[in-house]
Every structure is written in C-alpha cells, then in structure tokens.
Design a protein around this motif. Structure first.
Motif, short mmCIF file in Angstrom:
data_model
loop_
_atom_site.label_atom_id
_atom_site.label_comp_id
_atom_site.label_asym_id
_atom_site.label_seq_id
_atom_site.Cartn_x
_atom_site.Cartn_y
_atom_site.Cartn_z
N ILE A 164 0.82 -1.21 0.00
CA ILE A 164 0.00 0.00 0.00
C ILE A 164 0.86 1.27 0.00
CG2 ILE A 164 -1.95 -1.11 1.14
CD1 ILE A 164 -1.07 0.20 3.76
N ASN A 165 2.16 1.10 0.26
CA ASN A 165 3.07 2.25 0.27
C ASN A 165 3.93 2.29 -0.99
OD1 ASN A 165 2.34 3.18 2.96
ND2 ASN A 165 3.42 1.36 3.71
N GLY A 166 3.39 1.81 -2.11
CA GLY A 166 4.14 1.71 -3.35
C GLY A 166 4.69 3.03 -3.85
N GLY A 167 4.06 4.15 -3.48
CA GLY A 167 4.54 5.45 -3.93
C GLY A 167 5.91 5.81 -3.38
N PHE A 168 6.32 5.10 -2.32
CA PHE A 168 7.63 5.35 -1.71
C PHE A 168 8.65 4.30 -2.15
CE2 PHE A 168 4.58 7.30 1.19
CZ PHE A 168 5.13 8.57 1.34
N ALA A 169 8.33 3.54 -3.19
CA ALA A 169 9.22 2.46 -3.62
C ALA A 169 10.61 2.97 -3.97
CB ALA A 169 8.61 1.73 -4.83
N GLY A 170 10.67 4.07 -4.72
CA GLY A 170 11.97 4.62 -5.12
C GLY A 170 12.83 4.98 -3.93
N LEU A 171 12.22 5.54 -2.91
CA LEU A 171 12.96 5.93 -1.71
C LEU A 171 13.47 4.70 -0.96
CD1 LEU A 171 13.85 8.28 0.07
CD2 LEU A 171 11.65 8.13 1.26
#
Length: 235
Positions: free
Chosen positions: A162-169
C-alpha cells in the motif's frame, strides 16, 4: 498509450549513465578523506540518491531497472518477458560505459589524476579490494547484497504494498545501506552494468576481475526472485 521500446531503451541507458557517473564519480572526484572529501558515507549516499532520483525521473517510463540483475530477476519472477529484458540489458551496459567515459573526461581535467592510479570506481577483490578482501569474501558479499537488494525491490514494487509510492525511496536507501557495509569489501557492484563500464575503460586487472561482478549479482538476483516468487509472495 504503451511506452515505446525506444523510450524504454533510452530511459535505461540514461538512468544507468547517471548511476555510474554520480556513484562512481563520488568516489573518484569527491571521495577523498578529510575536509575536502565525502568519505564512505558520502559515496554510499551518492549511489542510493542516484537510484532515488532516477526512480522518480524514469520509473514511469521503464521501471528504472538500470541494472541487468534486476531485469533478469524480473524475468524469473514472471514480471517481465525475456525479449524485453534483453534490450534493457543492452541499454544498461551502454549507459554504464557512457557514464564511465564522461567521468573519465571530467576527472582527467585535474593534472594529478591518473587512470591507472585513481581509476574510475571499479570493483575488485584481493589487491584491488579497497581493504584487500579475498575473492571468496567478495563473491559471498555480492551474492548476499544483491539478494537483499532485490528483495527490497520486489517488496517495494509489489501490487500488494500500500506504500508503493515510496518504492523509489526504499530502494535507494537499501542501496545506501548495502554500500555502507560493502564498500570496504569490493567497492560494491550488485549491478553488472555499473561494474562493466569502469572496468572496460580502466582495463588491466580491473577488466580481468569483472567476471566476478557479473556472475555474483546475477546469482544473488536469481535466488531472490525464486525466494520471492515461490516462498514469500506465493498464495
């Protein structure tokens, strides 16, 4: 609209170029100890931040693999077709060579710089290891570090996260962590394209040892893909 192969190829080439230029460049240009250098921590963050930056710059175009080990792991995990991975890998290797070439042009602008002495941030074992770690230790480190790196990538990019938007970080910070521990051992590869570029231009022993930094990351990535697909993500 589906992204074209040319756009993906270009994104992977440019992304890998940036990774090698900035990551290896931090070691060659800014890595000296003392008041004028960034030291081990600075180099570690340079590699990680390069991945973070590129993840948000080209992630929506190609997925920002910028690493043959990642592309091959995605094929094994069933997330990518082999044909697509093939041109990703070509782009990544070319990008690594270009990044090393640009770094060489910049570093050569300093009169005291010597390719033979200062290198281009190439990886190595035994005498070429930053702290003279053996081939055995280097292979173990590269396999395990790549295994961990790919686990983070699989987990961070999972559709169940659910926290995929922070994958790059998350992926970039995991690379920082790996470099903090691994730089003294091999200089850290976990990425054949990152190793091939500098080794080709430096030549000599660096080129003779690059096989280890092709095979070990691929083994670690393959193991991680199998563990993720059949053990961790299996319903």
């Amino acid at each position: 609209m589906e992204t074209s192969k040319f756009s993906k190829f270009s994104a992977e080439l440019l992304g890998t170029m940036v990774l090698v230029l900035m990551g290896c460049g931090s070691a060659v240009i800014a890595g000296a100890n003392g008041t004028t250098g960034v030291g081990l921590l600075g180099i570690s963050f340079a590699f990680g931040l390069s991945v973070v930056a590129m993840a948000y710059a080209i992630g929506h175009i190609s997925g920002c693999h910028i690493n043959p080990a990642i592309s091959i792991a995605m094929v094994i995990a069933g997330r990518m077709k082999a044909g697509e991975a093939a041109y990703y890998i070509v782009a990544q290797i070319l990008g690594g060579i270009i990044g090393a070439g640009v770094l060489l042009m910049i570093a050569s602008g300093k009169p005291e710089y010597s390719l033979a002495v200062n290198g281009l941030g190439q990886n190595g074992f035994d005498a070429l290891s930053p702290q003279h770690y053996s081939l055995h230790a280097g292979l173990i480190a590269e396999v395990i570090f790549t295994f961990i790196f790919l686990l983070v990538i699989f987990g961070a990019t999972s559709t169940k996260n659910i926290n995929g938007g922070f994958a790059g970080l998350a992926i970039g910070l995991s690379l920082v962590l790996i470099h903090i521990v691994g730089i003294p051992v091999t200089g850290v590869s976990v990425n054949p394209a990152r190793s091939i570029g500098p080794a080709l231009l430096v030549g000599g022993e660096a080129l003779g040892q690059v096989w280890a930094f092709i095979i070990a990351p691929l083994v670690g990535a393959a193991l991680s893909a199998v563990v993720w697909k059949y053990l961790l993500e299996k319903n």
